[in-house]
Enzyme design. Structure first.
Site, PDB file in Angstrom:
ATOM      1  N   LYS A   9       0.845  -1.199   0.000  1.00 14.70           N
ATOM      2  CA  LYS A   9       0.000   0.000   0.000  1.00 14.70           C
ATOM      3  C   LYS A   9       0.876   1.242   0.000  1.00 14.70           C
ATOM      4  CE  LYS A   9      -2.477   1.383   3.687  1.00 14.70           C
ATOM      5  NZ  LYS A   9      -3.613   1.621   4.607  1.00 14.70           N
ATOM      6  N   SER A  25      -3.346   2.538 -17.218  1.00  7.19           N
ATOM      7  CA  SER A  25      -2.369   2.231 -16.184  1.00  7.19           C
ATOM      8  C   SER A  25      -2.137   3.400 -15.234  1.00  7.19           C
ATOM      9  CB  SER A  25      -1.030   1.780 -16.772  1.00  7.19           C
ATOM     10  OG  SER A  25      -0.377   2.870 -17.379  1.00  7.19           O
ATOM     11  N   THR A  57      -6.291  -0.928 -12.026  1.00  5.83           N
ATOM     12  CA  THR A  57      -5.450  -0.769 -13.208  1.00  5.83           C
ATOM     13  C   THR A  57      -4.160  -1.535 -12.954  1.00  5.83           C
ATOM     14  OG1 THR A  57      -4.570   0.847 -14.805  1.00  5.83           O
ATOM     15  CG2 THR A  57      -4.416   1.436 -12.451  1.00  5.83           C
ATOM     16  N   TYR A  58      -3.121  -1.242 -13.725  1.00  3.58           N
ATOM     17  CA  TYR A  58      -1.840  -1.913 -13.521  1.00  3.58           C
ATOM     18  C   TYR A  58      -0.729  -0.875 -13.468  1.00  3.58           C
ATOM     19  CZ  TYR A  58      -1.324  -1.211 -18.535  1.00  3.58           C
ATOM     20  OH  TYR A  58      -1.252  -0.634 -19.777  1.00  3.58           O
ATOM     21  N   ALA A  74      -8.320   5.952 -19.443  1.00  3.23           N
ATOM     22  CA  ALA A  74      -9.649   6.205 -18.877  1.00  3.23           C
ATOM     23  C   ALA A  74      -9.587   6.569 -17.393  1.00  3.23           C
ATOM     24  CB  ALA A  74     -10.534   4.979 -19.077  1.00  3.23           C
TER      25      ALA A  74
END
Length: 114
Positions: A9, A25, A57-58, A74
């Protein structure tokens, strides 16, 4: 039995850029990635503290030491530059292993520095 637990995190990172004209991303400063034990291509959940948006997302590597946290494609529509967000990844692991697992949690400053 396997369960999904918090792995990494980055708590309260500041969005530095939102690039609508990129193919998806989140770009993250490589220093933050290393500290949070994240790798390029890893799936992450983004939680925007300013507007309540939650999405996945990545990760792609950003310039080391830049403080970059940029939402691309997006996802850029779901944030504003300056928003505070939490970047979270999870991992599947054995129930007993999960009891002892310690996630990597990073608290960057207002400039996304460690």
């Amino acid at each position: 039995m396997q369960i999904e637990v918090l792995k990494s995190k980055i708590h309260c990172a500041h969005v530095t850029e939102a690039n609508l004209n990129y193919m998806g991303s989140i770009t993250i400063d490589e220093d933050l990635m290393d500290a949070a034990n994240l790798i390029a291509g890893e799936k992450v959940q983004i939680v925007d503290n300013n507007n309540g948006e939650r999405f996945e997302t990545y990760v792609i590597k950003g310039e080391r030491g830049s403080g970059c946290v940029c939402l691309n494609g997006a996802a850029a529509r779901k944030v504003q530059v300056g928003d505070v967000c939490i970047i979270i990844s999870y991992a599947l692991m054995d129930f007993e292993e999960a009891k002892m697992f310690i996630p990597s949690v990073v608290f960057p400053d207002a400039n996304n520095r460690l």
